[in-house]
Design a protein around this motif. Structure first.
Motif, PDB file in Angstrom:
ATOM      1  N   LEU A   1       0.813  -1.247   0.051  1.00  0.00           N
ATOM      2  CA  LEU A   1      -0.171  -0.032   0.060  1.00  0.00           C
ATOM      3  C   LEU A   1       0.767   1.119   0.000  1.00  0.00           C
ATOM      4  O   LEU A   1       1.646   1.716   1.120  1.00  0.00           O
TER       5      LEU A   1
ATOM      6  N   ARG B   1      -2.524   5.894   8.035  1.00  0.00           N
ATOM      7  CA  ARG B   1      -1.645   4.935   8.263  1.00  0.00           C
ATOM      8  C   ARG B   1      -1.837   4.158   9.532  1.00  0.00           C
ATOM      9  O   ARG B   1      -1.718   2.825   9.645  1.00  0.00           O
TER      10      ARG B   1
ATOM     11  N   PHE C   1      -4.794   1.818   9.162  1.00  0.00           N
ATOM     12  CA  PHE C   1      -4.382   0.523   8.298  1.00  0.00           C
ATOM     13  C   PHE C   1      -3.724  -0.315   9.547  1.00  0.00           C
ATOM     14  O   PHE C   1      -3.939  -1.565   9.247  1.00  0.00           O
TER      15      PHE C   1
ATOM     16  N   ILE D   1       2.552  -1.629   4.456  1.00  0.00           N
ATOM     17  CA  ILE D   1       2.400  -0.241   4.092  1.00  0.00           C
ATOM     18  C   ILE D   1       3.591   0.602   4.079  1.00  0.00           C
ATOM     19  O   ILE D   1       4.383   0.608   4.748  1.00  0.00           O
TER      20      ILE D   1
END
Length: 594
Positions: free
Chosen positions: A8, A24, A27, A42
């Motif tokens: 991501l 973030r 996530f 990420i």
């Protein structure tokens, strides 16, 4: 062995930093909750470029592009896309003209019309991980320059490429390096100008945030070309994220043997230090920048001697800006002819622009030289918001000029842009719509120039002050016959006699607006009227009783209580109380206020 199947790529540039950290964090929690932490990574990237839509995210390897992500959107992305394989369409880009959703980045017009060279890694790597850069051919150009080429061959390749300085002057990079290479002396310096000070400009900052190693590699190659062993990056202290990522990149390069002593076992020594500037616009001028690094007041000095002969601490020095240096590794790796295959006869390669102002798609764009301004503003930029008409585009920052609609089809080329009264500059591009007052725009830029003048030379110190006084008077409704002629004469004197580029190009906004919008100056001076309805001192508000719907909207929203109104009566503006804030004009839905 890594289990990661999906990355991501979340934009972590300055423009998205207000929201992306929260996105973030959610996530990370959601991936942990769903048991995906080992499969989905990420990656916080630098600026993706499409700033209007931020924060944005690219899902790799699928290439799915998500826009305007909020923390509340994260659970749905994880559940639907990452677990069930069903991308979340409501977060796709929507093409305004057709209302069609576009899932992948390269199909979006904003990206599809661009050509990425300097920004080839934007949004695709973690700028704080050197291995990500190396995986995309990073430092291969430096290795080639140090292990396979002589300094003369490096310079020749740069000359073949036709690369010109991207900081504004457009001087041939290879020629500058050649001058420094031939200058006698054992001590020479390589400087990177990251003192980006133009209003609305964020090209260099974004490059440093997204791909700092590209700049370091360019400096290593430049150092080899002139036999320099010390480099400085002069960065604005207002760029904390860029400075932090540069600091990390320098440390990583040292650990990998790419900076310091005996680089790659070639016996060549070179190291880089960051010098933080205090934000003085004049320090973007090369000699003022060097004085600042020396610990002196940042003021330009007369040339010659040029920095290639006597620069930093009176030693031969080359200074290139961030974008110029970021081009260098690819030129050396792929060859000068490869680079010169794009562009026009006199302007090779690509150019990065910070597109801002009255345009739908604000952001960072990289386009081939020779592309038209119309393509940038309307195809990439998406045109003017709210169905308003295009009026002009300001090129070259405060020292640039305004290009009107009749010249929108000229190619982006150093010489062609100059012919219409603007300059390429470092890449600021501010779009203006029909509601922009060009006299006020010239006043705004002249106020900036006058404030940033170092005061060393009289033409710039006193001349810009006088220009600003005249422009202020015109905008205040106190203009008088002869003001236009005074502006033209004074501008001519400043351009011919100022010491440095700041003063020499300072009058450009005045001259370009006089060239194309002289009628607006005349309306201000002789009719005491601002055609764009922006100069407050020249505004007079009236309510047309035939158009007034008697709704009272103007009365309810007036912050100065300058409007009287009773139900079923026409509203009346009390001139002595009116503060000319434009609120009533903007709130009236019937066009009754003029």
């Amino acid at each position: 062995m890594s289990k990661i199947r999906t990355q991501l790529m979340l934009c972590g540039g300055t423009g998205c930093s207000a929201t992306s950290p929260a996105v973030r964090e959610v996530f990370e929690k959601e991936l942990e909750r769903q048991g995906l932490s080992e499969e989905v990574q990420i990656v916080e990237t630098g600026c993706n470029g499409f700033c209007t839509l931020g924060p944005v995210m690219l899902v790799q390897p699928e290439g799915i592009f998500y826009q305007k992500i909020k923390p509340k959107d994260v659970p749905e992305i994880v559940e639907e896309h990452l677990l069930k394989g069903r991308p979340v369409e409501k977060l796709f880009y929507v093409e305004p003209a057709s209302e069609e959703t576009i899932p992948t980045m390269n199909e979006i017009p904003f990206f599809s019309h661009q050509m990425l060279r300097v920004m080839r890694n934007k949004g695709l790597i973690d700028p704080e991980v050197i291995d990500d850069y190396i995986a995309r051919d990073g430092y291969f150009g430096a290795a080639k320059a140090l292990q396979e080429m002589t300094p003369g061959q490096i310079i020749e390749e740069m000359k073949i490429s036709g690369l010109r300085g991207r900081g504004g002057a457009g001087f041939p990079t290879g020629l500058k390096w050649e001058f420094a290479s031939k200058s006698p002396g054992d001590i020479k310096y390589v400087l990177c100008n990251a003192d980006e000070g133009d209003p609305g400009a964020f090209m260099d900052r974004s490059i440093l945030e997204a791909d700092p190693h590209a700049v370091l590699e360019g400096m290593i190659i430049a150092a080899r070309a002139i036999n320099s062993h010390k480099g400085y990056i002069y960065a604005r202290t207002e760029y904390p994220l860029a400075i932090r990522r540069l600091t990390i990149a320098i440390q990583q390069a040292r650990e990998y043997g790419l900076l310091g002593e005996d680089i790659l076992g070639t016996g060549f020594d070179f190291d880089i230090e960051i010098y933080e500037g205090a934000g003085a616009f004049v320090c973007g001028e090369e000699t003022a920048l060097m004085r600042s690094i020396e610990g002196k007041r940042g003021m330009p000095r007369p040339r010659p001697p040029f920095p290639a002969q006597k620069g930093l601490w009176e030693k031969p020095t080359i200074l290139n800006n961030v974008e110029t240096l970021a081009n260098v590794p690819q030129i050396i790796l792929n060859g000068g002819e490869w680079y010169s295959g794009v562009g026009t006869e006199t302007s090779k390669g690509t150019k990065v622009f910070a597109l801002s102002g009255d345009v739908n798609n604000i952001g960072l764009v990289e386009v081939p030289m020779g592309i038209s301004l119309r393509t940038i503003v309307f195809d990439i930029g998406g045109g003017i918001p709210n169905k308003k008409e295009f009026k002009a585009v300001q090129l070259g920052g405060p020292s640039g000029g305004c290009v009107p609609e009749q010249h929108l089809d000229i190619p982006v080329d150093y010489e062609e842009i100059a012919k219409v009264g603007a300059i390429m500059g470092s890449g600021g591009m501010i779009v203006m719509d029909e509601n922009t007052c060009m006299v006020d725009m010239a006043r705004f830029f002249m106020d900036f120039i006058q404030d940033e003048s170092c005061g060393k030379c009289t033409p710039c110190r006193e001349g810009t002050r006088r220009l600003l006084e005249i422009l202020n008077r015109i905008c205040e409704g106190k203009g008088k016959p002869g003001d236009i002629e005074d502006l033209e004469e004074l501008s001519s004197v400043i351009k011919e006699s100022a010491l440095c580029g700041l003063g020499q190009t300072g009058p450009n906004p005045v001259l370009s607006t006089l060239r194309y919008f002289r009628d607006e100056y005349e309306a201000h001076i002789y009719e005491k009227r601002c055609p764009a309805k922006r100069c407050v001192a020249l505004l007079k508000f009236e309510i047309d009783p035939d158009l007034c719907s008697k709704c009272g909207a103007c009365f309810r929203h007036c912050p100065a209580e300058a409007i009287t109104w009773k139900k079923k009566d026409v509203a009346v503006i009390q001139k002595d109380k009116c503060i000319k804030c434009m609120t009533c004009f903007e709130k009236c839905k019937f066009g009754a206020i003029f």
